[in-house]
Design a protein around this motif. Structure first.
Motif, PDB file in Angstrom:
ATOM      1  N   LEU A  14      -8.839  18.125   4.227  1.00  0.00           N
ATOM      2  CA  LEU A  14      -9.418  16.782   4.204  1.00  0.00           C
ATOM      3  C   LEU A  14     -10.205  16.562   2.920  1.00  0.00           C
ATOM      4  O   LEU A  14     -10.105  15.514   2.287  1.00  0.00           O
ATOM      5  CB  LEU A  14     -10.320  16.562   5.418  1.00  0.00           C
ATOM      6  CG  LEU A  14     -11.044  15.226   5.482  1.00  0.00           C
ATOM      7  CD1 LEU A  14     -10.024  14.097   5.636  1.00  0.00           C
ATOM      8  CD2 LEU A  14     -12.025  15.221   6.628  1.00  0.00           C
ATOM      9  N   ALA A  15     -10.967  17.552   2.496  1.00  0.00           N
ATOM     10  CA  ALA A  15     -11.748  17.423   1.264  1.00  0.00           C
ATOM     11  C   ALA A  15     -10.844  17.344   0.044  1.00  0.00           C
ATOM     12  O   ALA A  15     -11.133  16.625  -0.904  1.00  0.00           O
ATOM     13  CB  ALA A  15     -12.711  18.600   1.139  1.00  0.00           C
ATOM     14  N   GLY A  34     -13.136   6.025   1.437  1.00  0.00           N
ATOM     15  CA  GLY A  34     -14.145   5.404   2.272  1.00  0.00           C
ATOM     16  C   GLY A  34     -14.624   6.262   3.430  1.00  0.00           C
ATOM     17  O   GLY A  34     -15.623   5.959   4.048  1.00  0.00           O
ATOM     18  N   ARG A  35     -13.926   7.342   3.718  1.00  0.00           N
ATOM     19  CA  ARG A  35     -14.321   8.156   4.862  1.00  0.00           C
ATOM     20  C   ARG A  35     -15.208   9.316   4.399  1.00  0.00           C
ATOM     21  O   ARG A  35     -15.042   9.817   3.293  1.00  0.00           O
ATOM     22  CB  ARG A  35     -13.106   8.674   5.602  1.00  0.00           C
ATOM     23  CG  ARG A  35     -12.240   9.593   4.785  1.00  0.00           C
ATOM     24  CD  ARG A  35     -10.985   9.986   5.570  1.00  0.00           C
ATOM     25  NE  ARG A  35     -10.185  10.914   4.820  1.00  0.00           N
ATOM     26  CZ  ARG A  35      -9.252  10.579   3.948  1.00  0.00           C
ATOM     27  NH1 ARG A  35      -9.010   9.314   3.710  1.00  0.00           N
ATOM     28  NH2 ARG A  35      -8.570  11.493   3.295  1.00  0.00           N
ATOM     29  N   PRO A  36     -16.139   9.750   5.254  1.00  0.00           N
ATOM     30  CA  PRO A  36     -17.012  10.865   4.879  1.00  0.00           C
ATOM     31  C   PRO A  36     -16.233  12.167   4.697  1.00  0.00           C
ATOM     32  O   PRO A  36     -15.236  12.403   5.365  1.00  0.00           O
ATOM     33  CB  PRO A  36     -17.976  10.985   6.057  1.00  0.00           C
ATOM     34  CG  PRO A  36     -17.891   9.691   6.774  1.00  0.00           C
ATOM     35  CD  PRO A  36     -16.513   9.170   6.524  1.00  0.00           C
ATOM     36  N   VAL A  37     -16.694  12.987   3.761  1.00  0.00           N
ATOM     37  CA  VAL A  37     -16.115  14.299   3.518  1.00  0.00           C
ATOM     38  C   VAL A  37     -17.230  15.332   3.579  1.00  0.00           C
ATOM     39  O   VAL A  37     -18.404  14.994   3.602  1.00  0.00           O
ATOM     40  CB  VAL A  37     -15.405  14.376   2.140  1.00  0.00           C
ATOM     41  CG1 VAL A  37     -14.232  13.419   2.082  1.00  0.00           C
ATOM     42  CG2 VAL A  37     -16.375  14.081   1.020  1.00  0.00           C
ATOM     43  N   ILE A  38     -16.866  16.585   3.593  1.00  0.00           N
ATOM     44  CA  ILE A  38     -17.837  17.671   3.643  1.00  0.00           C
ATOM     45  C   ILE A  38     -18.028  18.211   2.236  1.00  0.00           C
ATOM     46  O   ILE A  38     -17.055  18.479   1.528  1.00  0.00           O
ATOM     47  CB  ILE A  38     -17.364  18.769   4.607  1.00  0.00           C
ATOM     48  CG1 ILE A  38     -17.319  18.186   6.016  1.00  0.00           C
ATOM     49  CG2 ILE A  38     -18.266  19.982   4.527  1.00  0.00           C
ATOM     50  CD1 ILE A  38     -16.833  19.105   7.062  1.00  0.00           C
ATOM     51  N   GLY A  67     -22.672  11.592   6.451  1.00  0.00           N
ATOM     52  CA  GLY A  67     -21.880  12.584   5.729  1.00  0.00           C
ATOM     53  C   GLY A  67     -22.014  12.346   4.239  1.00  0.00           C
ATOM     54  O   GLY A  67     -23.060  11.909   3.773  1.00  0.00           O
ATOM     55  N   HIS A  68     -20.986  12.614   3.506  1.00  0.00           N
ATOM     56  CA  HIS A  68     -20.969  12.384   2.065  1.00  0.00           C
ATOM     57  C   HIS A  68     -19.646  11.741   1.685  1.00  0.00           C
ATOM     58  O   HIS A  68     -18.630  11.955   2.340  1.00  0.00           O
ATOM     59  CB  HIS A  68     -21.134  13.704   1.309  1.00  0.00           C
ATOM     60  CG  HIS A  68     -22.492  14.278   1.446  1.00  0.00           C
ATOM     61  ND1 HIS A  68     -22.889  14.994   2.554  1.00  0.00           N
ATOM     62  CD2 HIS A  68     -23.572  14.225   0.630  1.00  0.00           C
ATOM     63  CE1 HIS A  68     -24.145  15.365   2.400  1.00  0.00           C
ATOM     64  NE2 HIS A  68     -24.573  14.913   1.245  1.00  0.00           N
ATOM     65  N   ILE A  69     -19.691  10.948   0.617  1.00  0.00           N
ATOM     66  CA  ILE A  69     -18.457  10.373   0.088  1.00  0.00           C
ATOM     67  C   ILE A  69     -18.326  10.777  -1.372  1.00  0.00           C
ATOM     68  O   ILE A  69     -19.306  11.117  -2.029  1.00  0.00           O
ATOM     69  CB  ILE A  69     -18.402   8.835   0.226  1.00  0.00           C
ATOM     70  CG1 ILE A  69     -19.580   8.176  -0.490  1.00  0.00           C
ATOM     71  CG2 ILE A  69     -18.320   8.422   1.669  1.00  0.00           C
ATOM     72  CD1 ILE A  69     -19.476   6.667  -0.567  1.00  0.00           C
ATOM     73  N   ILE A  70     -17.115  10.740  -1.878  1.00  0.00           N
ATOM     74  CA  ILE A  70     -16.839  11.075  -3.269  1.00  0.00           C
ATOM     75  C   ILE A  70     -17.045   9.814  -4.090  1.00  0.00           C
ATOM     76  O   ILE A  70     -16.555   8.741  -3.738  1.00  0.00           O
ATOM     77  CB  ILE A  70     -15.422  11.625  -3.422  1.00  0.00           C
ATOM     78  CG1 ILE A  70     -15.317  12.938  -2.662  1.00  0.00           C
ATOM     79  CG2 ILE A  70     -15.063  11.806  -4.886  1.00  0.00           C
ATOM     80  CD1 ILE A  70     -13.947  13.526  -2.620  1.00  0.00           C
ATOM     81  N   VAL A  71     -17.806   9.972  -5.167  1.00  0.00           N
ATOM     82  CA  VAL A  71     -18.152   8.846  -6.027  1.00  0.00           C
ATOM     83  C   VAL A  71     -17.943   9.215  -7.490  1.00  0.00           C
ATOM     84  O   VAL A  71     -17.865  10.393  -7.828  1.00  0.00           O
ATOM     85  CB  VAL A  71     -19.619   8.402  -5.811  1.00  0.00           C
ATOM     86  CG1 VAL A  71     -19.822   7.878  -4.405  1.00  0.00           C
ATOM     87  CG2 VAL A  71     -20.576   9.540  -6.105  1.00  0.00           C
TER      88      VAL A  71
END
Length: 75
Positions: A14-15, A34-38, A67-71
Protein backbone atom coordinates in the motif's frame (compact mmCIF):
# COMPACT_ATOMS: atom_id res chain seq x y z
CA UNK A 1 2.78 -15.73 12.24
CA UNK A 2 1.52 -16.14 8.69
CA UNK A 3 -1.21 -13.53 9.22
CA UNK A 4 1.34 -11.07 10.64
CA UNK A 5 3.58 -11.56 7.59
CA UNK A 6 0.64 -11.12 5.23
CA UNK A 7 -0.44 -7.93 7.03
CA UNK A 8 3.06 -6.43 6.89
CA UNK A 9 3.38 -7.25 3.18
CA UNK A 10 0.03 -5.64 2.37
CA UNK A 11 0.98 -2.49 4.31
CA UNK A 12 4.29 -2.27 2.45
CA UNK A 13 2.51 -2.73 -0.88
CA UNK A 14 0.00 0.00 0.00
CA UNK A 15 2.82 2.42 0.83
CA UNK A 16 4.68 1.62 -2.39
CA UNK A 17 1.65 2.28 -4.59
CA UNK A 18 1.73 5.96 -3.64
CA UNK A 19 5.08 6.65 -5.31
CA UNK A 20 7.15 5.16 -8.07
CA UNK A 21 10.80 5.24 -9.10
CA UNK A 22 11.31 7.16 -12.28
CA UNK A 23 14.05 8.64 -14.38
CA UNK A 24 16.61 10.03 -14.01
CA UNK A 25 18.80 8.00 -11.69
CA UNK A 26 15.98 6.09 -10.02
CA UNK A 27 14.79 9.01 -7.88
CA UNK A 28 11.36 8.61 -6.27
CA UNK A 29 8.66 10.56 -8.07
CA UNK A 30 5.79 11.48 -5.79
CA UNK A 31 2.20 10.99 -6.84
CA UNK A 32 0.11 12.38 -3.96
CA UNK A 33 -2.75 10.13 -2.92
CA UNK A 34 -5.82 10.99 -0.92
CA UNK A 35 -5.81 7.95 1.34
CA UNK A 36 -3.70 7.69 4.51
CA UNK A 37 -0.47 5.68 4.36
CA UNK A 38 1.91 4.39 7.00
CA UNK A 39 5.20 6.20 7.50
CA UNK A 40 8.08 3.74 6.98
CA UNK A 41 10.36 2.74 9.83
CA UNK A 42 13.43 4.97 9.85
CA UNK A 43 11.66 8.09 8.56
CA UNK A 44 13.17 11.31 9.90
CA UNK A 45 10.97 14.09 11.34
CA UNK A 46 11.24 17.66 10.01
CA UNK A 47 9.31 20.72 11.13
CA UNK A 48 8.10 23.38 8.71
CA UNK A 49 5.47 26.01 9.46
CA UNK A 50 4.62 24.34 12.76
CA UNK A 51 3.79 21.02 11.09
CA UNK A 52 5.79 17.85 11.64
CA UNK A 53 6.69 16.24 8.33
CA UNK A 54 8.53 12.96 7.89
CA UNK A 55 10.89 12.05 5.07
CA UNK A 56 12.13 8.66 3.97
CA UNK A 57 14.14 8.03 0.78
CA UNK A 58 12.98 11.27 -0.81
CA UNK A 59 9.28 10.82 -0.06
CA UNK A 60 7.63 13.36 2.27
CA UNK A 61 4.72 12.58 4.62
CA UNK A 62 2.51 14.85 6.73
CA UNK A 63 -0.22 14.08 9.26
CA UNK A 64 -3.74 13.82 7.91
CA UNK A 65 -6.99 12.25 9.16
CA UNK A 66 -5.51 9.89 11.73
CA UNK A 67 -2.63 8.84 9.50
CA UNK A 68 -0.20 10.38 7.05
CA UNK A 69 -0.40 11.32 3.39
CA UNK A 70 2.34 11.72 0.81
CA UNK A 71 2.97 15.33 -0.12
CA UNK A 72 5.46 17.34 -2.18
CA UNK A 73 8.48 18.74 -0.33
CA UNK A 74 7.16 21.55 1.92
CA UNK A 75 9.96 24.04 1.15
Amino acid sequence: MKIKHLLLCSIALLAMTSCYVGPPYGRPVVRPVGRPVIVPVGARPHYHGGVRYYTHRGVWYRPHAGGHIIVPRPY
